[in-house]
Motif scaffolding. Structure first.
Motif, mmCIF file in Angstrom:
data_model
loop_
_atom_site.group_PDB
_atom_site.id
_atom_site.type_symbol
_atom_site.label_atom_id
_atom_site.label_comp_id
_atom_site.label_asym_id
_atom_site.label_seq_id
_atom_site.Cartn_x
_atom_site.Cartn_y
_atom_site.Cartn_z
ATOM 1 N N GLY A 618 0.820 -1.212 0.000
ATOM 2 C CA GLY A 618 0.000 0.000 0.000
ATOM 3 C C GLY A 618 0.855 1.263 0.000
ATOM 4 O O GLY A 618 0.587 2.198 -0.750
ATOM 5 N N HIS A 619 1.917 1.270 0.828
ATOM 6 C CA HIS A 619 2.811 2.443 0.862
ATOM 7 C C HIS A 619 3.409 2.713 -0.520
ATOM 8 O O HIS A 619 3.505 3.852 -0.963
ATOM 9 N N LEU A 620 3.834 1.632 -1.191
ATOM 10 C CA LEU A 620 4.472 1.791 -2.499
ATOM 11 C C LEU A 620 3.487 2.340 -3.528
ATOM 12 O O LEU A 620 3.793 3.273 -4.277
ATOM 13 N N ILE A 621 2.287 1.760 -3.548
ATOM 14 C CA ILE A 621 1.263 2.177 -4.510
ATOM 15 C C ILE A 621 0.903 3.646 -4.277
ATOM 16 O O ILE A 621 0.866 4.455 -5.205
ATOM 17 N N ASP A 622 0.674 3.969 -3.020
ATOM 18 C CA ASP A 622 0.331 5.317 -2.614
ATOM 19 C C ASP A 622 1.395 6.306 -3.099
ATOM 20 O O ASP A 622 1.100 7.336 -3.709
ATOM 21 N N PHE A 623 2.650 5.954 -2.864
ATOM 22 C CA PHE A 623 3.740 6.855 -3.226
ATOM 23 C C PHE A 623 3.813 7.037 -4.742
ATOM 24 O O PHE A 623 3.988 8.153 -5.239
ATOM 25 N N GLN A 624 3.653 5.940 -5.472
ATOM 26 C CA GLN A 624 3.743 6.028 -6.934
ATOM 27 C C GLN A 624 2.632 6.899 -7.528
ATOM 28 O O GLN A 624 2.876 7.693 -8.426
ATOM 29 N N ILE A 625 1.422 6.732 -7.010
ATOM 30 C CA ILE A 625 0.294 7.497 -7.551
ATOM 31 C C ILE A 625 0.474 8.985 -7.236
ATOM 32 O O ILE A 625 0.356 9.842 -8.104
ATOM 33 N N GLU A 626 0.797 9.263 -5.973
ATOM 34 C CA GLU A 626 1.024 10.648 -5.550
ATOM 35 C C GLU A 626 2.123 11.290 -6.397
ATOM 36 O O GLU A 626 2.001 12.414 -6.882
ATOM 37 N N ASN A 627 3.194 10.540 -6.589
ATOM 38 C CA ASN A 627 4.340 11.009 -7.353
ATOM 39 C C ASN A 627 3.969 11.298 -8.809
ATOM 40 O O ASN A 627 4.424 12.261 -9.410
ATOM 41 N N HIS A 628 3.080 10.460 -9.339
ATOM 42 C CA HIS A 628 2.657 10.609 -10.730
ATOM 43 C C HIS A 628 1.766 11.843 -10.898
ATOM 44 O O HIS A 628 1.923 12.615 -11.838
ATOM 45 N N ILE A 629 0.852 12.027 -9.960
ATOM 46 C CA ILE A 629 -0.129 13.109 -10.088
ATOM 47 C C ILE A 629 0.492 14.486 -9.823
ATOM 48 O O ILE A 629 0.046 15.488 -10.369
ATOM 49 N N ARG A 630 1.539 14.490 -9.004
ATOM 50 C CA ARG A 630 2.149 15.743 -8.530
ATOM 51 C C ARG A 630 2.239 16.861 -9.583
ATOM 52 O O ARG A 630 1.782 17.963 -9.356
ATOM 53 N N ASP A 631 2.807 16.544 -10.747
ATOM 54 C CA ASP A 631 3.032 17.621 -11.719
ATOM 55 C C ASP A 631 2.016 17.588 -12.865
ATOM 56 O O ASP A 631 2.265 18.084 -13.943
ATOM 57 N N LYS A 632 0.857 16.945 -12.602
ATOM 58 C CA LYS A 632 -0.158 16.885 -13.665
ATOM 59 C C LYS A 632 -1.452 17.538 -13.216
ATOM 60 O O LYS A 632 -1.559 17.990 -12.084
ATOM 61 N N ASN A 633 -2.412 17.558 -14.122
ATOM 62 C CA ASN A 633 -3.721 18.099 -13.770
ATOM 63 C C ASN A 633 -4.415 17.134 -12.817
ATOM 64 O O ASN A 633 -4.790 16.020 -13.186
ATOM 65 N N PHE A 634 -4.547 17.572 -11.575
ATOM 66 C CA PHE A 634 -5.038 16.691 -10.514
ATOM 67 C C PHE A 634 -6.381 16.056 -10.869
ATOM 68 O O PHE A 634 -6.561 14.849 -10.797
ATOM 69 N N ALA A 635 -7.331 16.889 -11.266
ATOM 70 C CA ALA A 635 -8.691 16.399 -11.482
ATOM 71 C C ALA A 635 -8.766 15.438 -12.665
ATOM 72 O O ALA A 635 -9.339 14.345 -12.554
ATOM 73 N N SER A 636 -8.169 15.818 -13.787
ATOM 74 C CA SER A 636 -8.330 14.956 -14.962
ATOM 75 C C SER A 636 -7.580 13.640 -14.777
ATOM 76 O O SER A 636 -8.052 12.587 -15.216
ATOM 77 N N GLU A 637 -6.434 13.687 -14.108
ATOM 78 C CA GLU A 637 -5.716 12.432 -13.855
ATOM 79 C C GLU A 637 -6.489 11.538 -12.882
ATOM 80 O O GLU A 637 -6.560 10.329 -13.058
ATOM 81 N N THR A 638 -7.052 12.158 -11.828
ATOM 82 C CA THR A 638 -7.837 11.371 -10.873
ATOM 83 C C THR A 638 -8.995 10.683 -11.581
ATOM 84 O O THR A 638 -9.250 9.492 -11.394
ATOM 85 N N GLU A 639 -9.688 11.447 -12.425
ATOM 86 C CA GLU A 639 -10.820 10.870 -13.168
ATOM 87 C C GLU A 639 -10.370 9.737 -14.079
ATOM 88 O O GLU A 639 -10.980 8.675 -14.116
ATOM 89 N N ARG A 640 -9.288 9.975 -14.794
ATOM 90 C CA ARG A 640 -8.806 8.955 -15.728
ATOM 91 C C ARG A 640 -8.396 7.680 -14.980
ATOM 92 O O ARG A 640 -8.816 6.571 -15.308
ATOM 93 N N ILE A 641 -7.623 7.872 -13.912
ATOM 94 C CA ILE A 641 -7.066 6.727 -13.199
ATOM 95 C C ILE A 641 -8.143 5.938 -12.463
ATOM 96 O O ILE A 641 -8.166 4.710 -12.494
ATOM 97 N N TYR A 642 -9.067 6.661 -11.817
ATOM 98 C CA TYR A 642 -10.028 5.956 -10.961
ATOM 99 C C TYR A 642 -11.298 5.494 -11.677
ATOM 100 O O TYR A 642 -12.210 4.987 -11.039
ATOM 101 N N THR A 643 -11.337 5.650 -13.000
ATOM 102 C CA THR A 643 -12.464 5.065 -13.727
ATOM 103 C C THR A 643 -12.019 3.818 -14.497
ATOM 104 O O THR A 643 -12.760 3.292 -15.317
ATOM 105 N N GLN A 644 -10.812 3.337 -14.216
ATOM 106 C CA GLN A 644 -10.344 2.105 -14.856
ATOM 107 C C GLN A 644 -11.083 0.889 -14.341
ATOM 108 O O GLN A 644 -11.176 -0.126 -15.021
ATOM 109 N N GLY A 645 -11.553 0.974 -13.112
ATOM 110 C CA GLY A 645 -12.239 -0.172 -12.537
ATOM 111 C C GLY A 645 -11.278 -1.211 -11.999
ATOM 112 O O GLY A 645 -10.063 -1.008 -11.960
ATOM 113 N N ARG A 646 -11.860 -2.341 -11.625
ATOM 114 C CA ARG A 646 -11.105 -3.344 -10.880
ATOM 115 C C ARG A 646 -10.342 -4.285 -11.809
ATOM 116 O O ARG A 646 -10.688 -5.445 -11.991
ATOM 117 N N LEU A 647 -9.280 -3.772 -12.406
ATOM 118 C CA LEU A 647 -8.343 -4.640 -13.118
ATOM 119 C C LEU A 647 -7.460 -5.270 -12.040
ATOM 120 O O LEU A 647 -7.653 -5.017 -10.858
#
Ligand SMILES: [Zn+2]
Length: 679
Positions: A618-647
């Motif tokens: 969980g720590h690793l996943i959390d860090f990677q996602i946070e790190n990825h979103i940091r310099d991007k558009n927060f809202a559009s990335e959140t929407e894109r990432i969290y609508t992938q569903g349960r792969l």
């Protein structure tokens, strides 16, 4: 058509399967399975062969005498296999709608039945606890095997293993993924008595740990001096660990108390601890010399009789008893990893081993030694000094939050504005928050998502009579992050069968990302230049600690499977030697001392079988996602990432951040942090 097929069968030729003592097995023989496969593929075409093989074999493995004889099984398959693509699709949509209705309603009923317990709804009565404890879906699996809907699902939407999902899933369409997730619903058929036994065993383990308290005021050193407050009662190991952590701020006597706590832990691990001092304040005890004292005189005692390890073995036996009923996951290790985390045990072990043998651990260890002004001790795996304190006073923060959110309505009304501040469009913010309801929590709060569209997610938060305080606000923003994830991944995912996230680490990630922005959302700029770097080092050191503990846990479970008849004494020896082995390999080079058993103290190992690995992953996943979103558009990335569903997690991550779960971003950030935080 199916009737003619049936007459081709020659059932008398099949030999019955051997019956293992006491274990319910399928009456369907290999020969019948092959016959059914042959008949179905002859009538529906070769292109369906793989699907037929999987479906028939899996359905047969779950079939019981009570469902019918072999003839009944064959007839069922012929009557319920959907040969055409359109037919299959129609069946899928029907099932998906029914499941959404069922799971959604179960969930809604659970939320409602627990409302009095969770919300400020007046005095709690025993009857509220009784209704709150009722589980509406408890008999779902049993019922659905009995009415044979489970077999319709398994036959047409078979299960794919984690290995198959990994290799085949990369090229699957969204619909194929949704089919595969339907195949995950009915994978085992465990007799109710074994499930009950497992639940009782886990409850017993939980009770053993919950009642394992140490009266700290009764601990003495060799001079008979006590160091802890008289009324301090700490639970193993969390309470002991947290007290140890808090003693970093006591520059004078902290180290003495920390060493004393570690002595207690070692006595728990090797079970030399006197039974008489567990959850008992009658005696004084010197944990270093292991002397029990009454009226200042040493008295004889009996050590704890390896109960800790008997408890662990009981867990193992209870889980192992379930093995024969899980044809796809025939042991608990694969159930915990392949089915639970959906990352293979081997992958997890490799991630952890690579991380804890990285050169950075030595450097961070040196930095901690420098900050402490002494050599590091084994218990410094819990070093607590990388927390950066806010420069804004707690009183000022409380004031600000109270003014802004005097009551529940004020907070609920502000939710769309919070999302807009985070970059969501006003329309999207309104859409998301229309599906989130704020409730006044009895406790500190939580987020409870909906399981069907047209139901709402609940944000439970604590608001006092004088309004919300900062602590409540900070938690509420965390929970709001969960609610946004829950809503996006239910409403905006194309197939209901794919709703959600791969596992809890993924929803926690968004919750933490929201929570970290809490001051920014209040319009406060807290610029401590070292803050980010300190947080990285804190995360890094926490991973280093818990990964070692997880490796011990995994190795011990493998050993138990190799030694199913082990005694508690043998189990104890193995846990200790495994903890020392991991220590000597990955910690001794950093700490300078050998043969330390500290990694064996975790209570989760005893009361939550094989759950420990979920934390560092969980720590690793959390860090990677946070790190990825940091310099991007927060809202559009959140929407894109969290609508992938349960792969599955690795595929989800690849699509979300461009790589599988990896230790590299955290290692890289630690290297950067080491340049900035030098003392
Ligand atoms: Zn959370």
């Amino acid at each position: 058509m199916f009737l003619t097929i049936m007459t081709d069968f020659a059932f008398s030729q099949t030999t019955p399967k051997p019956i293992q003592a006491g274990i319910q097995v399928s009456p369907v023989t290999e020969a019948t399975i092959n016959q059914v496969i042959k008949i179905l593929s002859a009538s529906s075409g070769e292109k369906n062969l793989a699907r037929i093989q999987k479906g028939v074999t899996q359905a047969a493995s779950l079939w019981r005498e009570t469902d019918g004889n072999e003839q009944d099984f064959a007839a069922f398959c012929s009557g319920n296999f959907m040969p055409t693509e359109t037919g299959l699709d129609t069946l899928f949509i029907r099932l998906q709608n029914y499941f959404e209705l069922m799971f959604g309603t179960y969930n809604k009923l659970s939320v409602s039945l627990k409302e009095t317990i969770h919300l400020e709804n007046g005095t709690l009565l025993p009857i509220d606890e009784m209704f709150g404890g009722y589980e509406p879906s408890a008999h779902f699996t049993d019922d659905f095997f009995q009415n044979k809907i489970a077999f319709v699902v398994v036959l047409n939407f078979p299960f794919y293993s984690l290995g198959e999902k990994t290799t085949l899933g990369t090229n699957w369409t969204r619909k194929q993924w949704a089919y595969a997730r339907m195949g995950d619903i009915f994978t085992s058929r465990v007799p109710a008595n074994l499930l009950l036994k497992a639940a009782e065993t886990l409850t017993a383990a939980d009770t053993y740990i919950s009642a394992y308290n140490i009266y700290m005021g009764n601990l003495t050193d060799s001079k008979g001096k006590t160091w802890f407050p008289k009324d301090m009662k700490l639970i193993t190991h969390w309470g002991l660990r947290d007290e140890l952590k808090s003693n970093y701020s006591d520059k004078q006597n902290g180290i003495i108390k920390q060493k004393m706590i570690y002595s207690v832990m070692k006595r728990i691990i090797d079970q030399s601890i006197p039974q008489q001092i567990i959850n008992n304040d009658t005696y004084l005890w010197n944990p270093e010399t292991n002397t029990l004292l009454q009226n200042r005189k040493s008295v004889p005692f009996s050590p704890e009789p390896d109960t800790r390890y008997a408890t662990l073995l009981n867990n193992f036996q209870a889980m192992k008893a379930i093995d024969p009923y899980n044809p796809n996951y025939p042991d608990f290790i694969s159930r915990a990893f392949d089915a639970g985390l959906e990352i293979s045990q081997a992958d997890v072990e490799k991630l952890f081993t690579d991380f804890i043998s990285s050169p950075q651990v030595k450097e961070v260890g040196k930095l901690i030694s420098k900050r402490l002004g002494r050599n590091i001790e084994p218990f410094d795996i819990w070093y607590d000094g990388f927390k950066s304190r806010s420069s804004i006073s707690a009183g000022l923060l409380d004031e600000k939050v109270k003014n802004k959110y005097p009551d529940r309505n004020a907070f609920e009304k502000d939710l769309p504005k919070i999302l807009i501040k985070l970059g969501f469009s006003p329309a999207k913010a309104a859409y998301l928050t229309s599906k989130i309801q704020v409730d006044p929590a009895r406790g500190s709060g939580h987020a409870w998502g909906a399981q069907m569209k047209n139901d709402k997610a609940h944000l439970r938060t604590r608001i006092g009579n004088n309004g919300m305080d900062y602590k409540g606000y900070n938690i509420a923003i965390h929970e709001f992050g969960h609610n946004v994830e829950q809503t996006l991944s239910l409403y905006d995912v194309d197939y209901y069968m794919l709703n959600g996230v791969p596992n809890t680490a993924f929803t926690e990630a968004l919750a933490f990302i929201f929570q970290k922005r809490d001051l920014e959302l209040l319009g406060i700029n807290d610029d401590n230049p070292q803050k980010e770097h300190l947080m990285v080092l804190d995360n890094f050191w926490a991973c280093y600690e818990i990964m070692g503990v997880s490796l011990v846990d995994m190795k011990v479970w493998k050993w138990m499977y190799q030694h199913p008849d082990a005694t508690p004494a043998q189990c104890k020896q193995t846990v200790i030697s495994t903890a020392k082995e991991i220590w000597n390999l990955y910690y001794a080079p950093v700490f300078g001392t050998y043969d330390e058993p500290i990694l064996a103290i975790y209570s989760h190992m005893i009361d939550n079988p094989l759950y420990l690995s979920a934390y560092p992953v969980g720590h690793l996943i959390d860090f990677q996602i946070e790190n990825h979103i940091r310099d991007k558009n927060f809202a559009s990335e959140t929407e894109r990432i969290y609508t992938q569903g349960r792969l599955i997690p690795q595929l989800w991550m690849k699509k979300a951040v461009g790589s599988e779960i990896s230790i590299q971003p955290l290692l890289k950030a630690a290297t950067e942090a080491l340049k900035v935080v030098t003392k």
